[in-house]
Scaffold this motif. Structure first.
Motif: not given
Length: 231
Positions: A5-9, A30-33, A11-14, A101-107
């Motif tokens: 949930t924290l990562l989705r927030i 860029a969000f990887f889940a 990444a702007g996905a939640l 991207s400039s920010l990668l968010v990976l779960d």
């Protein structure tokens, strides 16, 4: 899970109820889940999966890019539907890193990956020039890439610079200091009796007058005479 949930927030996905999320100037996220494996097209080949994401000037380097993720030769012509979970994860990661991207968010990016695939991912992310935010239970992966560890505990975020081993070392030292701070202080032994004794020993004896000394001699003579009579 709260970590996802924290990562989705991040990444702007939640959406969330309170506070706000501010993006930096020209931020590209860029969000990887894990659900991104399900978003792959089962009837496409590995190469076609990347072609649908690529821009025109990316096409000449697609095979080389896939080679970095262990897809070489005829492997790029395999259908997504016949790939293992680890292979699908590598395809999804290759798509995400095609134009970083400039920010990668990976779960949990190392889930389903074998050792060789993890090393490939570490190399790819290690060469990434932007910011990585990731959650992982893979200690070796964290040690390889993390430069800051954030511990989430009861709604409070504590930051520790360094990798996972550094985090454990600093946290252990912090807990030790907290325990020491809660211990009652031992009462210090009073130095007053010893000081008084030393002072008394060091104190000069009062000087007797001539008359006092004569009287003292007479008392001593009388005492000695009485002792002889007793004997």
């Amino acid at each position: 899970a709260c970590k996802s949930t924290l990562l989705r927030i991040v990444a702007g996905a939640l959406d969330f109820d309170a506070r706000e999320r501010r993006e930096g100037h020209n931020l590209q996220v860029a969000f990887f889940a894990q659900h991104q494996l399900e978003a792959l097209h089962p009837n496409m080949t590995v190469l076609e999966e990347l072609e649908c994401e690529a821009k025109h000037d990316d096409v000449p380097r697609l095979r080389g890019h896939l080679g970095n993720f262990l897809f070489s030769g005829d492997d790029v012509d395999k259908k997504i539907s016949v790939l293992s979970g680890g292979e699908k994860a590598r395809v999804a990661l290759a798509k995400m890193l095609l134009r970083p991207s400039s920010l990668l968010v990976l779960d949990e990016p190392t889930n389903h990956l074998d050792i060789e695939s993890r090393e490939v991912l570490e190399d790819a992310l290690g060469n990434f020039k932007g910011t990585l935010v990731f959650v992982s239970h893979d200690r070796a992966f964290i040690n390889a890439l993390a430069t800051r560890v954030v511990e989430v505990n009861n709604g409070v975020l504590d930051e520790y610079l360094g990798n996972y081993d550094d985090f454990l070392q600093k946290k252990t030292a912090l807990e030790k200091r907290r325990v020491e701070a809660t211990k009652p202080e031992k009462p210090k032994a009073s130095a007053a009796p010893a000081q008084a004794k030393a002072q008394a020993k060091a104190a000069p004896r009062p000087k007797l007058s001539k008359q006092d000394r004569a009287e003292q001699r007479e008392r001593k003579k009388a005492h000695d005479k009485a002792q002889r009579q007793i004997g």
